[in-house]
Scaffold this active site. Sequence first.
Site, PDB file in Angstrom:
ATOM      1  N   ASP A  96       0.697  -1.156  -0.203  1.00  0.00           N
ATOM      2  CA  ASP A  96       0.124   0.108  -0.058  1.00  0.00           C
ATOM      3  C   ASP A  96       0.897   1.252  -0.020  1.00  0.00           C
ATOM      4  O   ASP A  96       1.762   1.323   0.511  1.00  0.00           O
ATOM      5  CB  ASP A  96      -0.951   0.004   1.405  1.00  0.00           C
ATOM      6  CG  ASP A  96      -1.827   1.232   1.250  1.00  0.00           C
ATOM      7  OD1 ASP A  96      -2.528   1.259   0.475  1.00  0.00           O
ATOM      8  OD2 ASP A  96      -1.876   1.944   2.182  1.00  0.00           O
ATOM      9  N   GLU A 152      14.803 -15.138  -0.351  1.00  0.00           N
ATOM     10  CA  GLU A 152      15.174 -16.155   0.756  1.00  0.00           C
ATOM     11  C   GLU A 152      13.929 -17.043   0.993  1.00  0.00           C
ATOM     12  O   GLU A 152      14.066 -18.168   1.166  1.00  0.00           O
ATOM     13  CB  GLU A 152      15.628 -15.527   1.978  1.00  0.00           C
ATOM     14  CG  GLU A 152      17.008 -14.915   1.900  1.00  0.00           C
ATOM     15  CD  GLU A 152      17.214 -13.646   3.009  1.00  0.00           C
ATOM     16  OE1 GLU A 152      16.271 -13.893   4.152  1.00  0.00           O
ATOM     17  OE2 GLU A 152      18.050 -13.000   3.069  1.00  0.00           O
TER      18      GLU A 152
END
Length: 533
Positions: free
Chosen positions: A213, A271
């Site tokens: 956002d 990751e």
Amino acid sequence: MGRMADVNDPIRSDWWRHAVVYQVYVRSFADSDGDGIGDLPGITARLPHLADLGVDALWITPFYTSPQHDHGYDVADYEDVDPLFGTLADADDLIARAHELGLRVVVDLVPNHTSNEHEWFRAALAAGPGSPERARYLFRDSPEGKPAGTPPNNWSSVFGGPAWTQVDDGQWYLHLFDSSQPDLDWRNPEVPAMFEGVLRFWLDRGVDGFRVDVAHGLFKEASLRDQVVEPGGTPVSGAGEMVERKVTDEPMWDQPEVHEVYRSWHRILDEAGPDRMAVAEAWTQTVESMAAFVRPDELDQTFNFAWLLADWSAESFSEVITSTLASVESIDAAPTWVLSNHDVMRHVTRYGGGAQGLARARAATLTMLALPGSSYLYQGEELGLEQVDVAPEDRQDPSYLRTGEVGRDGCRVPIPWGGTEAPYAFGPGTAQPWIPQPADWAPLTVEAQAADPSSTMAFYRDALRIRRDFAWTAGEDVTMLDAGDDVVAFTRGPVTVVLNCGTTPVELPEGELLLASGPVDGTLPPDTAAWLH
């Protein structure tokens, strides 16, 4: 090509490049407990609708702990579920069930501001000026030489009124949105550290991505200088208003430091796995500045609002297509396309409403779905829902409460699932939901449209089914065709797309008709689009 059955399929680690993502506005999708407000168990129960529709993923608006002043975009705890919507266990169940159905799950992240009920902001108010607690936010004094009641600068709130609120000790805090949403200071290392923890928390719970956002707003110019406005003009910070008034000075948006944040997030997503993604809500001045958010070491996608802002015309749509594709070509990013969301007028209404608005909405959707990249759909558009004229006493949008101007409630009315009167199976019981539904929605319910092969929902299902046959194989090159001033026409691989924005029928090119957005008989009528092979 069938639906993706395994969300861990390594062949589709970049699944978002050509995905269709369905936005779920959590309060208005499905209510499981009869309180009139949508919730996580309600979403879980209705996931088969999304799988049957043929989308690849759902994006869920914020469901975190919140006082709900901005319906969840004011977050008090980023690592828990608001009791209004359920529990963390409900979130886990939703993610697991979506994955069983072959659906990815994208959750909303709100990093520009917190709620004023977040423990950090409460500590900031208690600690006072100059404290480490206040340094997490943008607290400032009135300018030197000016009265104590003068805000630090002239910035305005996107929701109307000033962007500063004064606290009891005389300092002011910045809020580019509601006063209940204080902006964080991203130059304070505690802030990025906190959000890196939030990312890992939800990745560990199995989410597939994040919608970021106000991704362009994390950093403000460090000086917090006044916005430059024309003589006699007033400051403005809302994206649409800035475009309309041609305001180009934006010290509160799109600062270069923001890109280092997304480089660090890119590493965290990598990751977690090659199939995790993030998409930015970044209202920027140009498609070139939009593309900066999706460089190879930053975010995976950014919303492209150009089509959403475009007028109904072949010239406007063609310009959006060519400029968008050109902006992402050099950085190998996947473009995105969107016609409606929870912040804007539904596109059936935007295109004129009624039969003409619906015909245009279907035609624009079919054209959008043929383009390379991802398409984002907003809940209820598959039903052809229009903007609702919500009665003043039922409006709850903070922008309306601050300004008195009609806000975003009309696109957030809970969607109808079945039955002949409200709440149209939105939840158990017979009471109207949190925003009342219109009395004439019975023909638009999921139940009613499932029985009608000519319904808008059937059209969406057909379009998404056919799209899956070429989305990954048609390539990413688009060739625009000259079919007249009122026609958008292009080819992508074996598919030719024609959209008639004019007032008279036009000839269809040679080829097998795959799908049309409305009746076609030899020629393509106005306000209609077609796919041909």
